[in-house]
Design an enzyme around this catalytic site. Structure first.
Site, short mmCIF file in Angstrom:
data_model
loop_
_atom_site.label_atom_id
_atom_site.label_comp_id
_atom_site.label_asym_id
_atom_site.label_seq_id
_atom_site.Cartn_x
_atom_site.Cartn_y
_atom_site.Cartn_z
N SER A 240 0.83 -1.20 0.00
CA SER A 240 0.00 0.00 0.00
C SER A 240 0.87 1.26 0.00
O SER A 240 1.69 1.44 -0.90
CB SER A 240 -0.95 -0.06 1.21
N ASP A 467 -9.03 -4.23 -5.88
CA ASP A 467 -8.48 -3.56 -4.71
C ASP A 467 -9.22 -2.24 -4.49
O ASP A 467 -9.20 -1.36 -5.35
CB ASP A 467 -6.98 -3.28 -4.92
N HIS A 494 -7.51 -5.84 -0.54
CA HIS A 494 -6.39 -4.91 -0.59
C HIS A 494 -5.10 -5.65 -0.27
O HIS A 494 -4.90 -6.09 0.87
CB HIS A 494 -6.63 -3.78 0.41
#
Length: 526
Positions: A240, A467, A494
Site C-alpha cells: 500500500s 483492490d 487490498h
C-alpha cells in the site's frame, strides 16, 4: 487510509494466530550489540549513521498496543533503535530514533540478507507486521525479516501526536462536517486549523519534526537502515503506502536496490484529488461486489434485490447523521463511524460477514459490530486508547501531497467523490471546506511525479483487480513508471502477497530469493 489487508484483518480478529504463537513469559535474553555497517555507498557527512551499531533486545518495551504485546513475543524476535538525523540537510544537528524488529533467518548458512518490510498507512507500525509475516511462506529461512516504524510512528521517537483520546472520541461523534452552510463550513475549517495547530504543539520537536516527516525522509532512513543491517543492497517488501516508500527509495537510490516487491500500489504521478476519486471508485466497486454476495443470502441486510440495495443502505445509515445510536459505553455510533466501519469491512471479502451482521444490527438500532469495525480502522482499543496512526497519516499526507486551497477545486473534488462512490453519498450538498493540510504549519517536501530510476534493477509490482484502497490501475502505472514486471491478482481485497494465495506467493518468493521475475502478463486467482 492506505494500509495492508493484513493490518486490517488483524485489528478485527484480535491477532488470534499470533497469540497462539506467542512464547511463554521466560526471562528475555540479554541485549546483544552488533556492528555490521557501513555497507555500500555512504553519503558524505552521514558516516556515523550508516556505520552505527544496533543493540538487539527484548521487544516488550517497543509494543504500543495489546496486539503488539502478543505479536512481539514471538520466539527469536528482537528489537532495536536506529538513530537518524531529524533533518538530512543538517546531519550534525538534532536526531530521532526508529523502532526496529528482526526475526533472524533460520538457515544462517544460506542466508541471503534482510527483507525490510513496510505495511502501509502512512502511519502504520511495521514491527508487528514483519513478525507476523515471518511465519508465512518460508522466506524467513533465507531472510532476516526486518520491520521498522517510520519516523514519527509507533515505537519511533518522537511520534506525531495531535489529538488526545477524548478529543478523538469527540471528533468521531460529531457529524458537523455534514453541515455545508456558511456557518458549518466556517466551523469545519476552524476545527481543521485547530487540529494543525495542535499537531505542531503536541508533537515532539514540534514543527521541525512535521517538516521532516514525509516519504522523502523515510526513504533516506531506509538507506541508513540497509547499511546498519550490513546489506550491500536493499531487499524490500512494501504494501500500500509502503509502495510509495519503495518507489521514492528507488528514485533516490536506484543502485542500492537488490529486489523490491511492491503490493497494492500508489500511483506516484497522481495528485491528492485524483487519488481520492480513484479510491472512491475502488471502494464503490468493492461495495457492489459485497452487494452481489449479500443478496444471495436469506439474511442480507440490504434485501434480495441488488437494484434496490443502495437505497436500502442509505435508509439504514443516513438517519445516523441526525439520530446517532447509543452504544452503551457512553459513546454514540455517528454517520461518520458507520461509514468508516463499512469502509473497513470492504478491504477484504473475509470481512463481509461482519459487515452484513453490522448492517442487520443497525436495523435493530444496535451498533456493536459497526462500531467495532470503525474502532479497528481508527485503532482504538477496548480501554479507549488510540494509536497515533491517524495523526501520522495526516502529517505525512500534508507534506507529501500538493495542497488544495482553491475552494472551487475542493467543491469539485467533493462532487466527484460523491459521484464515484454513491454508497458514501450522505445526501447533502458537497462542501468546499478546506482540510487540515490547507492550514499546515510547514511546506510540502514532495510532489506527484514520474520517478526517474535509471540503473534500477527489475522490480515486481503486484496489483489486485478489485483492490478498493489502491485500485488496480495504480499498480499498472507504477510498474510502467519503474520499468518493473506486473503480476495481476483477480480478487476483491487490498494486497495479496504472503496471504495464502499460492500463485502470488510462489511468484513473489521466487523473485525475492532467485531474482526470477514471473512471465509477462501472469494473472493469479483465488
Amino acid at each position: 487510509m492506505r494500509r495492508s489487508v493484513a493490518s486490517a484483518l488483524v485489528a478485527v480478529l484480535a491477532l488470534a494466530a499470533s497469540t497462539l504463537a506467542a512464547c511463554s513469559a521466560d526471562e528475555p535474553p540479554a541485549p546483544v550489540t552488533e556492528q555490521r555497517g557501513p555497507r555500500g555507498a555512504v553519503p558524505v557527512g552521514l558516516e556515523r549513521y550508516y556505520g552505527q551499531p544496533l543493540t538487539w533486545e527484548d521487544c516488550a518495551p517497543y509494543a504500543r498496543t495489546d496486539a503488539d504485546r502478543q505479536t512481539l513475543r514471538a520466539p527469536g524476535l528482537r528489537c532495536a533503535r536506529l538513530t537518524v538525523p531529524l533533518d538530512y540537510t543538517a546531519p550534525g544537528g538534532d536526531t530521532i530514533t526508529l523502532g526496529l524488529s528482526r526475526k533472524p533467518a533460520t538457515d544462517d548458512g544460506n542466508r541471503i540478507g534482510s527483507l525490510v518490510i513496510n505495511p502501509g498507512g502512512p502511519g502504520v507500525s511495521g514491527l508487528s507486521t514483519a513478525a507476523r509475516l515471518s511465519g508465512v511462506g518460508g522466506l524467513n529461512r533465507l531472510f532476516d525479516f526486518v520491520g521498522f516504524d517510520p519516523r514519527g510512528t509507533g515505537s519511533s521517537e518522537p511520534v506525531v501526536r495531535c489529538l488526545t483520546d477524548a478529543e478523538r472520541d469527540a471528533e468521531r461523534a460529531d457529524d458537523d462536517e455534514l453541515d455545508t452552510s456558511p456557518q458549518g463550513v466556517a466551523k469545519a475549517e476552524a476545527d481543521q486549523r485547530d487540529y494543525a495547530t495542535k499537531c505542531a504543539e503536541r508533537t515532539g520537536k514540534g514543527a521541525a519534526m512535521l517538516a521532516n516527516i514525509g516519504t522523502r525522509d523515510v526513504a533516506r532512513d531506509v538507506d541508513v537502515l540497509r547499511s546498519a543491517l550490513g546489506d550491500e543492497k536493499l531487499t524490500y517488501l512494501g504494501y500500500s503506502y509502503g509502495t510509495r516508500i519503495g518507489s521514492t527509495y528507488a528514485e533516490a537510490f536506484p543502485g542500492n536496490v537488490r529486489a523490491m516487491v511492491l503490493d497494492g500500489a500508489v500511483d506516484p504521478t497522481q495528485d491528492a484529488v485524483a487519488e481520492l476519486v480513484a479510491q472512491a471508485t475502488g471502494f464503490q466497486s468493492a461495495f457492489t461486489d459485497f452487494v452481489a454476495w449479500c443478496v444471495q443470502r436469506q439474511d442480507c441486510a440490504l434485501g434480495r434485490d441488488a437494484t434496490r440495495a443502495l437505497r436500502s443502505f442509505h435508509a439504514l445509515v443516513r438517519p445516523l447523521a441526525e439520530r446517532p445510536i447509543e452504544t452503551g459505553d457512553g459513546r454514540r455510533l455517528s454517520y461518520s463511524d458507520a461509514t468508516t466501519g463499512v469502509t473497513q469491512a470492504l478491504y477484504s471479502e473475509q470481512l463481509w460477514e461482519l459487515l452484513n451482521t453490522g448492517l442487520n444490527e443497525l436495523k435493530q438500532n444496535r451498533s456493536h459490530t459497526l462500531m467495532a469495525l470503525a474502532d479497528a480502522y481508527l485503532e482504538r482499543d477496548k480501554s479507549g486508547r488510540y494509536t497515533t496512526t491517524q495523526d501520522a497519516f495526516v502529517a505525512v499526507r500534508c507534506v507529501d501531497d500538493t495542497r488544495v486551497t482553491d475552494r472551487a477545486a475542493v467543491l469539485e473534488a467533493q462532487q466527484r467523490y460523491k459521484q464515484a462512490a454513491p454508497f458514501l453519498d450522505d445526501g447533502k450538498p458537497a462542501s468546499d471546506a478546506l482540510d487540515a493540510c490547507a492550514f499546515w504549519p510547514v511546506p510540502t517536501t514532495s510532489t506527484p511525479h514520474l520517478p526517474s530510476v535509471e540503473g534500477l534493477p527489475p522490480v515486481l509490482v503486484i496489483s489486485t483487480t478489485g483492490d478498493p484502497a489502491t485500485p488496480y490501475e495504480a499498480g499498472v502505472a507504477l510498474a510502467k513508471a519503474l520499468g518493473g514486471r506486473l503480476l495481476t491478482y483477480e480478487a476483491t481485497q487490498h494486497t495479496a502477497f504472503l496471504q495464502g494465495v499460492r500463485c502470488v506467493d510462489d511468484a513473489g518468493s521466487a523473485y525475492l530469493t532467485e531474482l526470477r521475475l514471473p512471465q509477462e502478463g501472469v494473472r493469479c486467482s483465488a
